[in-house]
Structure formats: structure tokens, C-alpha cells
Design a protein around this motif. Structure first.
Motif, mmCIF file in Angstrom:
data_model
loop_
_atom_site.group_PDB
_atom_site.id
_atom_site.type_symbol
_atom_site.label_atom_id
_atom_site.label_comp_id
_atom_site.label_asym_id
_atom_site.label_seq_id
_atom_site.Cartn_x
_atom_site.Cartn_y
_atom_site.Cartn_z
ATOM 1 N N THR A 174 6.321 -16.951 -7.271
ATOM 2 C CA THR A 174 5.573 -16.651 -6.054
ATOM 3 C C THR A 174 4.429 -15.683 -6.358
ATOM 4 O OG1 THR A 174 6.914 -14.720 -5.479
ATOM 5 C CG2 THR A 174 7.722 -16.881 -4.748
ATOM 6 N N GLN A 175 3.521 -15.552 -5.397
ATOM 7 C CA GLN A 175 2.432 -14.592 -5.564
ATOM 8 C C GLN A 175 2.967 -13.170 -5.644
ATOM 9 O OE1 GLN A 175 -1.070 -15.101 -3.098
ATOM 10 N NE2 GLN A 175 -0.794 -17.319 -3.004
ATOM 11 N N ARG A 176 4.029 -12.875 -4.913
ATOM 12 C CA ARG A 176 4.639 -11.548 -4.994
ATOM 13 C C ARG A 176 5.178 -11.301 -6.395
ATOM 14 N NH1 ARG A 176 3.573 -7.349 -2.574
ATOM 15 N NH2 ARG A 176 3.693 -8.437 -0.571
ATOM 16 N N GLN A 177 5.804 -12.286 -6.994
ATOM 17 C CA GLN A 177 6.319 -12.143 -8.358
ATOM 18 C C GLN A 177 5.175 -12.012 -9.366
ATOM 19 O OE1 GLN A 177 8.754 -15.639 -8.455
ATOM 20 N NE2 GLN A 177 10.519 -14.622 -7.533
ATOM 21 N N LEU A 219 -0.524 -5.865 -10.243
ATOM 22 C CA LEU A 219 -1.581 -5.981 -9.250
ATOM 23 C C LEU A 219 -0.959 -6.071 -7.863
ATOM 24 C CD1 LEU A 219 -3.675 -8.682 -11.128
ATOM 25 C CD2 LEU A 219 -4.252 -6.263 -10.946
ATOM 26 N N SER A 220 -1.778 -5.916 -6.834
ATOM 27 C CA SER A 220 -1.282 -6.069 -5.473
ATOM 28 C C SER A 220 -1.212 -7.545 -5.105
ATOM 29 C CB SER A 220 -2.203 -5.341 -4.486
ATOM 30 O OG SER A 220 -3.453 -6.008 -4.399
ATOM 31 N N TYR A 221 -0.401 -7.830 -4.100
ATOM 32 C CA TYR A 221 -0.296 -9.204 -3.608
ATOM 33 C C TYR A 221 -1.663 -9.712 -3.150
ATOM 34 C CZ TYR A 221 0.830 -12.970 -0.325
ATOM 35 O OH TYR A 221 0.850 -14.147 0.350
ATOM 36 N N VAL A 222 -2.417 -8.861 -2.456
ATOM 37 C CA VAL A 222 -3.736 -9.258 -1.953
ATOM 38 C C VAL A 222 -4.671 -9.603 -3.109
ATOM 39 C CG1 VAL A 222 -5.789 -8.456 -0.720
ATOM 40 C CG2 VAL A 222 -3.500 -7.944 0.174
ATOM 41 N N HIS A 223 -4.626 -8.801 -4.183
ATOM 42 C CA HIS A 223 -5.488 -9.041 -5.338
ATOM 43 C C HIS A 223 -5.118 -10.352 -6.020
ATOM 44 C CE1 HIS A 223 -7.984 -6.668 -8.519
ATOM 45 N NE2 HIS A 223 -8.467 -7.876 -8.305
#
Length: 242
Positions: free
Chosen positions: A163-166, A173-177
Motif C-alpha cells: 500500500t501507499q502507507r507501507q 516519506l509521508s503518505y501525501v508525498h
């Protein structure tokens, strides 16, 4: 390893176990009692800090050993979770150690595995500390795609269950980045990532990542299985138009 040595390991292994997505395989701080092989699926190792933040320190693909250092180090320093449905095979240390005494090929196999994982860790250290967000993500995508192609023998899209969170926890990095950089790579038509399947569409991604897969062949060829010649340096299959 030669087939007789593989058969010897399988003969003392516990029955295969299935872990569902998100289920933990081992907990940080527990004492290891077996060597764990990932037969199918994917997993990741995470270290939880005192403030609750997490850092993913490794990802595991089919064929990897999840804890090759545990027979020496004893306790687990990380928690390992399945990132997709995974089947693992455990070889108890009590059965493994006598086999290592009588079958040196098993020792060589473990040596190759630890050398490979150390090489991957060094590469991660470099791009976490010295590369841009775009280069970090590009390198991660190249590495996973290359390794999955080696395992499956396919030159097409590969499974990518992270996932993007992983990705954020792995790349610092941050999830948004992460979301922003993924959109950049998509808009540049470098990748296609749909429903957990990753396709690298252009070799320009390799240049952004400065990806050289030589570190993924750390073991001498006489000690490890050679990858197929179609997986030479930067030879990940891309779309025909690129």
C-alpha cells in the motif's frame, strides 16, 4: 542447493502455514525457534519505535528466508507481517543444526541468502540517505519488479501488494508525498500500477533510480542458482512502445 539437500530440509520442516494479509508471522522480541521460508506471497519486516512510528526495513518475496540470522542471533529484532496471503515453511533450529553439520551445502545456501539480504540492505541505506523521493520510489519499484520477475519467470506485470502507507514507511516519506510521486511517475508514463499489479513501461525509470541489479547477485555463481540470461542488467521487460 542440490536437490538432496533441499529434500533433507523439507523432510524435517513443519507443515506449511497460511497467513492472511496483515497477519503477523513473527513478533519483535520473540525468541526464534525455526528458520522460516516464504513459499508464496509477500511479507515485510517492520521496527516499531517508542513513539509509535514504524519503519519498514525489508520486504520479502517468494523464495526468501524471513529470518536467516536468527539461528545465530536468537531473538527477533523486527516484526514480520504478510502483505498478501502467504504460505511459509518452518524448519526447527533443533533439526536444522545437525543438518548443517552433515550437509555443508545448507551452510553455503544460508551464507548466500544472508549475503544477498545484506547487499539489499546496503542499497536501501544509500537511497534512503542520499536520493530524492522520486529516485527512492523508482528504485524500490525497480527492485521489487526485478526480483519478482526472477522468481516467476514472467516478463510482464508483477504482483505488487504494498500500500501507499507501507511505501511511506519503507521510504521514510509521508503518505501525501508518496501519492504525489506515484502520480508523477504515472503521468510520465513510466509505470502502470493497477489493482496490485505493477508494470514498468519505460526504461527511463531505471535511469531515475540509477538501478543496477548487480547487487541482487551477491553470491558467487558456483554457490547460488544463476538467474536466467533474460534478466541481465536493466533488462526488466517494458511495454513494446518504449
Amino acid at each position: 542447493m542440490p536437490e538432496p539437500d533441499q529434500a533433507a530440509l523439507l523432510s524435517v520442516a513443519r507443515p506449511a502455514r497460511l497467513f492472511e494479509k496483515g497477519e503477523f508471522v513473527t513478533h519483535e522480541g520473540t525468541r526464534a525457534s525455526a528458520l522460516i521460508f516464504l513459499c508464496s506471497g509477500t511479507a515485510y519486516a517492520v521496527r516499531t519505535l517508542e513513539d509509535g512510528n514504524q519503519q519498514i526495513v525489508a520486504v520479502f518475496l517468494p523464495g526468501d528466508i524471513l529470518n536467516p540470522g536468527d539461528p545465530v542471533l536468537g531473538g527477533a529484532r523486527v516484526s514480520i507481517y504478510a502483505s498478501a496471503s502467504a504460505v511459509v515453511l518452518e524448519v526447527p533450529h533443533g533439526e536444522l543444526l545437525p543438518l548443517m553439520d552433515s550437509r555443508p551445502a545448507i551452510i553455503r545456501g544460508l551464507w548466500c541468502e544472508t549475503a544477498l539480504q545484506a547487499a539489499i540492505q546496503r542499497e536501501w541505506l544509500i537511497w534512503l540517505g542520499r536520493r530524492s523521493a522520486q529516485a527512492r520510489l523508482a528504485h524500490f519499484l525497480c527492485e521489487v519488479s526485478y526480483r519478482m520477475q526472477q522468481w516467476s519467470g514472467s516478463q510482464e506485470a508483477v504482483a505488487f501488494p504494498f500500500t501507499q502507507r507501507q511505501l511511506a514507511d519503507a521510504l521514510g516519506l509521508s503518505y501525501v508525498h508518496i501519492n504525489r510521486v506515484l502520480q508523477q511517475l504515472r503521468s510520465m508514463e513510466l509505470i502502470e500500477l493497477v489493482q496490485g499489479r505493477l508494470t514498468i513501461r519505460s526504461r527511463q525509470l531505471f535511469a531515475i533510480a540509477e538501478f543496477d541489479p548487480g547487487y541482487l547477485h551477491a553470491a558467487p555463481p558456483e554457490l547460488a542458482r544463476r538467474p536466467s540470461s533474460r534478466f541481465g542488467a536493466a533488462e526488466i521487460r517494458t511495454s513494446p512502445d518504449q
